[in-house]
Design a protein around this motif. Structure first.
Motif, PDB file in Angstrom:
ATOM      1  N   ARG A 117     -25.335   0.514  37.914  1.00 45.91           N
ATOM      2  CA  ARG A 117     -26.283   1.578  38.234  1.00 45.91           C
ATOM      3  C   ARG A 117     -27.530   1.573  37.354  1.00 45.91           C
ATOM      4  NH1 ARG A 117     -21.149   3.560  38.646  1.00 45.91           N
ATOM      5  NH2 ARG A 117     -21.100   4.335  36.505  1.00 45.91           N
ATOM      6  N   ALA A 118     -27.793   0.492  36.622  1.00 40.39           N
ATOM      7  CA  ALA A 118     -28.925   0.568  35.689  1.00 40.39           C
ATOM      8  C   ALA A 118     -29.505  -0.796  35.342  1.00 40.39           C
ATOM      9  CB  ALA A 118     -28.509   1.268  34.403  1.00 40.39           C
ATOM     10  N   THR A 119     -30.813  -0.797  35.148  1.00 46.15           N
ATOM     11  CA  THR A 119     -31.501  -1.888  34.473  1.00 46.15           C
ATOM     12  C   THR A 119     -31.383  -1.643  32.974  1.00 46.15           C
ATOM     13  OG1 THR A 119     -33.068  -2.250  36.275  1.00 46.15           O
ATOM     14  CG2 THR A 119     -33.788  -2.893  34.070  1.00 46.15           C
ATOM     15  N   GLU A 120     -31.295  -2.720  32.194  1.00 42.92           N
ATOM     16  CA  GLU A 120     -31.170  -2.599  30.740  1.00 42.92           C
ATOM     17  C   GLU A 120     -32.314  -3.315  30.048  1.00 42.92           C
ATOM     18  OE1 GLU A 120     -28.072  -3.910  27.130  1.00 42.92           O
ATOM     19  OE2 GLU A 120     -27.515  -4.195  29.231  1.00 42.92           O
ATOM     20  N   ILE A 121     -32.882  -2.685  29.036  1.00 43.18           N
ATOM     21  CA  ILE A 121     -33.895  -3.328  28.206  1.00 43.18           C
ATOM     22  C   ILE A 121     -33.403  -3.273  26.759  1.00 43.18           C
ATOM     23  CG2 ILE A 121     -35.264  -1.203  27.974  1.00 43.18           C
ATOM     24  CD1 ILE A 121     -37.768  -3.044  27.973  1.00 43.18           C
ATOM     25  N   ILE A 122     -33.472  -4.409  26.087  1.00 39.75           N
ATOM     26  CA  ILE A 122     -32.880  -4.509  24.758  1.00 39.75           C
ATOM     27  C   ILE A 122     -33.936  -4.969  23.757  1.00 39.75           C
ATOM     28  CG2 ILE A 122     -32.096  -6.913  25.044  1.00 39.75           C
ATOM     29  CD1 ILE A 122     -29.460  -6.001  23.637  1.00 39.75           C
ATOM     30  N   THR A 123     -33.898  -4.378  22.563  1.00 38.55           N
ATOM     31  CA  THR A 123     -34.837  -4.693  21.492  1.00 38.55           C
ATOM     32  C   THR A 123     -34.060  -5.108  20.249  1.00 38.55           C
ATOM     33  OG1 THR A 123     -36.386  -3.030  22.321  1.00 38.55           O
ATOM     34  CG2 THR A 123     -36.731  -3.811  20.080  1.00 38.55           C
ATOM     35  N   VAL A 124     -34.451  -6.208  19.630  1.00 41.81           N
ATOM     36  CA  VAL A 124     -33.774  -6.689  18.430  1.00 41.81           C
ATOM     37  C   VAL A 124     -34.373  -6.011  17.200  1.00 41.81           C
ATOM     38  CG1 VAL A 124     -33.183  -8.706  17.054  1.00 41.81           C
ATOM     39  CG2 VAL A 124     -33.379  -8.909  19.534  1.00 41.81           C
ATOM     40  N   LEU A 125     -33.512  -5.376  16.407  1.00 43.42           N
ATOM     41  CA  LEU A 125     -33.962  -4.747  15.162  1.00 43.42           C
ATOM     42  C   LEU A 125     -33.772  -5.659  13.963  1.00 43.42           C
ATOM     43  CD1 LEU A 125     -32.602  -1.100  15.567  1.00 43.42           C
ATOM     44  CD2 LEU A 125     -34.798  -2.051  16.289  1.00 43.42           C
ATOM     45  N   GLU A 126     -32.689  -6.416  13.964  1.00 40.82           N
ATOM     46  CA  GLU A 126     -32.411  -7.338  12.867  1.00 40.82           C
ATOM     47  C   GLU A 126     -31.701  -8.561  13.415  1.00 40.82           C
ATOM     48  OE1 GLU A 126     -33.403  -7.151   9.830  1.00 40.82           O
ATOM     49  OE2 GLU A 126     -34.123  -5.082   9.762  1.00 40.82           O
ATOM     50  N   GLY A 127     -32.082  -9.744  12.905  1.00 42.32           N
ATOM     51  CA  GLY A 127     -31.362 -10.956  13.236  1.00 42.32           C
ATOM     52  C   GLY A 127     -31.956 -11.723  14.408  1.00 42.32           C
ATOM     53  N   THR A 128     -31.229 -12.753  14.801  1.00 45.55           N
ATOM     54  CA  THR A 128     -31.604 -13.614  15.925  1.00 45.55           C
ATOM     55  C   THR A 128     -30.385 -13.775  16.822  1.00 45.55           C
ATOM     56  OG1 THR A 128     -33.190 -14.869  14.597  1.00 45.55           O
ATOM     57  CG2 THR A 128     -32.356 -15.941  16.578  1.00 45.55           C
ATOM     58  N   PHE A 129     -30.582 -13.572  18.120  1.00 44.59           N
ATOM     59  CA  PHE A 129     -29.444 -13.775  19.007  1.00 44.59           C
ATOM     60  C   PHE A 129     -29.880 -14.227  20.387  1.00 44.59           C
ATOM     61  CE2 PHE A 129     -30.572  -9.880  20.800  1.00 44.59           C
ATOM     62  CZ  PHE A 129     -29.584  -9.243  21.534  1.00 44.59           C
ATOM     63  N   HIS A 130     -28.893 -14.648  21.180  1.00 43.50           N
ATOM     64  CA  HIS A 130     -29.148 -15.261  22.472  1.00 43.50           C
ATOM     65  C   HIS A 130     -28.799 -14.282  23.587  1.00 43.50           C
ATOM     66  CE1 HIS A 130     -28.988 -19.712  21.010  1.00 43.50           C
ATOM     67  NE2 HIS A 130     -29.261 -18.902  20.003  1.00 43.50           N
ATOM     68  N   VAL A 131     -29.627 -14.271  24.639  1.00 41.90           N
ATOM     69  CA  VAL A 131     -29.356 -13.422  25.801  1.00 41.90           C
ATOM     70  C   VAL A 131     -29.365 -14.303  27.050  1.00 41.90           C
ATOM     71  CG1 VAL A 131     -30.308 -11.327  24.775  1.00 41.90           C
ATOM     72  CG2 VAL A 131     -31.822 -12.854  26.049  1.00 41.90           C
ATOM     73  N   ARG A 132     -28.559 -13.908  28.031  1.00 40.34           N
ATOM     74  CA  ARG A 132     -28.451 -14.667  29.277  1.00 40.34           C
ATOM     75  C   ARG A 132     -28.214 -13.696  30.439  1.00 40.34           C
ATOM     76  NH1 ARG A 132     -29.389 -17.828  25.680  1.00 40.34           N
ATOM     77  NH2 ARG A 132     -28.313 -19.775  25.152  1.00 40.34           N
ATOM     78  N   PHE A 133     -28.749 -14.031  31.631  1.00 39.17           N
ATOM     79  CA  PHE A 133     -28.298 -13.372  32.850  1.00 39.17           C
ATOM     80  C   PHE A 133     -28.323 -14.347  34.007  1.00 39.17           C
ATOM     81  CE2 PHE A 133     -32.867 -12.207  33.423  1.00 39.17           C
ATOM     82  CZ  PHE A 133     -33.051 -12.476  34.778  1.00 39.17           C
ATOM     83  N   VAL A 134     -27.517 -14.056  35.031  1.00 37.89           N
ATOM     84  CA  VAL A 134     -27.343 -14.942  36.177  1.00 37.89           C
ATOM     85  C   VAL A 134     -27.757 -14.205  37.440  1.00 37.89           C
ATOM     86  CG1 VAL A 134     -25.719 -16.390  37.452  1.00 37.89           C
ATOM     87  CG2 VAL A 134     -25.399 -16.037  34.999  1.00 37.89           C
ATOM     88  N   THR A 135     -28.516 -14.878  38.308  1.00 38.75           N
ATOM     89  CA  THR A 135     -28.984 -14.240  39.539  1.00 38.75           C
ATOM     90  C   THR A 135     -27.865 -14.106  40.569  1.00 38.75           C
ATOM     91  OG1 THR A 135     -29.632 -16.343  40.550  1.00 38.75           O
ATOM     92  CG2 THR A 135     -31.281 -15.211  39.198  1.00 38.75           C
ATOM     93  N   SER A 136     -28.136 -13.339  41.606  1.00 38.44           N
ATOM     94  CA  SER A 136     -27.220 -13.200  42.734  1.00 38.44           C
ATOM     95  C   SER A 136     -27.070 -14.535  43.467  1.00 38.44           C
ATOM     96  CB  SER A 136     -27.741 -12.141  43.710  1.00 38.44           C
ATOM     97  OG  SER A 136     -27.907 -10.900  43.082  1.00 38.44           O
ATOM     98  N   ASN A 137     -26.101 -14.595  44.379  1.00 33.31           N
ATOM     99  CA  ASN A 137     -25.875 -15.810  45.158  1.00 33.31           C
ATOM    100  C   ASN A 137     -27.103 -16.160  46.001  1.00 33.31           C
ATOM    101  OD1 ASN A 137     -23.333 -15.454  44.139  1.00 33.31           O
ATOM    102  ND2 ASN A 137     -22.355 -15.001  46.095  1.00 33.31           N
ATOM    103  N   THR A 138     -27.491 -17.412  45.973  1.00 30.28           N
ATOM    104  CA  THR A 138     -28.578 -17.907  46.818  1.00 30.28           C
ATOM    105  C   THR A 138     -28.166 -19.257  47.390  1.00 30.28           C
ATOM    106  OG1 THR A 138     -29.731 -19.151  45.090  1.00 30.28           O
ATOM    107  CG2 THR A 138     -30.279 -16.811  45.288  1.00 30.28           C
ATOM    108  N   ASP A 139     -28.989 -19.778  48.302  1.00 30.99           N
ATOM    109  CA  ASP A 139     -28.705 -21.106  48.863  1.00 30.99           C
ATOM    110  C   ASP A 139     -28.749 -22.180  47.783  1.00 30.99           C
ATOM    111  OD1 ASP A 139     -28.465 -19.992  51.354  1.00 30.99           O
ATOM    112  OD2 ASP A 139     -30.527 -20.426  51.959  1.00 30.99           O
TER     113      ASP A 139
END
Length: 230
Positions: A117-139
Motif C-alpha cells: 500500500r505504499a511507495t517508500e523513500i529512504i535516506t542514508v544517515l550513516e554508512g554505505t549500503f546497497h539497495v535493490r528492487f525488481v520490476t513486475s513481470n514483463t515480456d
C-alpha cells in the motif's frame, strides 16, 4: 451526438471513474485519530476511517499527534526497525504517511519484501549500503535495479515492487530513515510468505514453481516453522 463522440465520452468517464475508485479517497475531515483503546475496536456500527475507529474529536489532544523520541536509539540486531505507523502512532490515521528508522549491523540486511500500500523513500544517515528492487513481470522478464548509497543519498522504491537492502561492510553499521506514503503500508516478506504460511502452501505446488525437488521445499518450509524461531 455522433456515435464516435459518444463512445469517446463514455470511455473517458469510465477511465476517470476507475482511477477514482482505485485510489484512497481524500480525507473529508481534519483527522481521524485511531482510537486504539476503544473496547469496540472491531464493531461494525462505529465510525471507521481506513479500518480504524475514530476517536471522539472532542477528546483529541496534541499528544495524539506526538510520539516521544525513539528514532535516536539504535539496536544491536542484524537489522532492526523503529518506526511510526498508525498502529504505534494513532494520529497518523488517514494522513497517508509513516516513518521508520532502520539500523543495519555489519553484514545486516532487510530481506526481499514488498509494501502493498505504499511507495517508500529512504535516506542514508550513516554508512554505505546497497539497495535493490525488481520490476513486475514483463515480456522481457523482471528487471533488477541496483544502487550503492552513501551518507546523505536518497532512493525510492515504487509501491508494491519487491525490494531489499543490505550492508556489505564487515565492521561498520548503517543507519537509514524510511518514509512511506501510507499510514499503514503493510509488509510482505517474500520468503516468510512463500515458505512460512499457515497452513503451508502445498510442497508440490512450490516444487513446480521453483523447479526443484519437493524435498528441497520441505527443508525450506521446515526452516520457517515457529519452533525454529524464523
Amino acid at each position: 451526438m455522433a456515435p464516435a463522440t459518444y463512445f469517446l465520452l463514455v470511455s473517458f468517464l469510465a477511465l476517470v471513474t476507475s482511477q477514482a475508485i482505485a485510489s484512497d479517497p481524500s480525507p473529508l475531515q481534519d483527522f481521524c485519530v485511531d482510537d486504539i483503546h476503544s473496547p469496540d475496536m472491531h464493531a461494525l456500527t462505529l465510525m471507521k476511517v481506513s479500518g480504524f475507529v475514530c476517536k471522539d474529536p472532542m477528546a483529541v489532544n496534541a499528544d495524539d499527534f506526538f510520539k516521544a523520541a525513539n528514532l535516536d536509539k539504535p539496536s544491536d540486531t542484524m537489522k532492526s526497525k523503529v518506526g511510526s505507523n498508525v498502529m504505534q502512532f494513532p494520529g497518523l490515521n488517514t494522513l497517508g504517511i509513516s516513518l521508520a528508522r532502520i539500523d543495519y549491523a555489519p553484514l545486516g540486511q532487510n530481506s526481499p519484501h514488498t509494501h502493498p500500500r505504499a511507495t517508500e523513500i529512504i535516506t542514508v544517515l550513516e554508512g554505505t549500503f546497497h539497495v535493490r528492487f525488481v520490476t513486475s513481470n514483463t515480456d522481457n522478464g523482471n528487471k533488477l535495479f541496483a544502487k550503492v548509497l552513501n551518507k546523505g543519498d536518497v532512493f525510492v522504491f515504487p509501491q508494491g515492487v519487491i525490494h531489499f537492502q543490505f550492508n556489505p561492510i564487515r565492521d561498520k553499521p548503517v543507519v537509514a530513515i524510511a518514509a512511506l506514503s501510507s499510514q499503514n503500508p503493510g509488509a510482505i516478506t517474500i520468503a516468510n510468505a512463500v515458505f512460512g504460511s499457515k497452513p503451508p502452501i502445498s510442497g508440490d505446488v512450490l516444487a513446480k514453481a521453483f523447479q526443484v525437488q519437493k524435498g528441497t521445499i520441505d527443508w525450506l518450509q521446515a526452516q520457517f516453522r515457529e519452533n525454529n524461531h524464523y
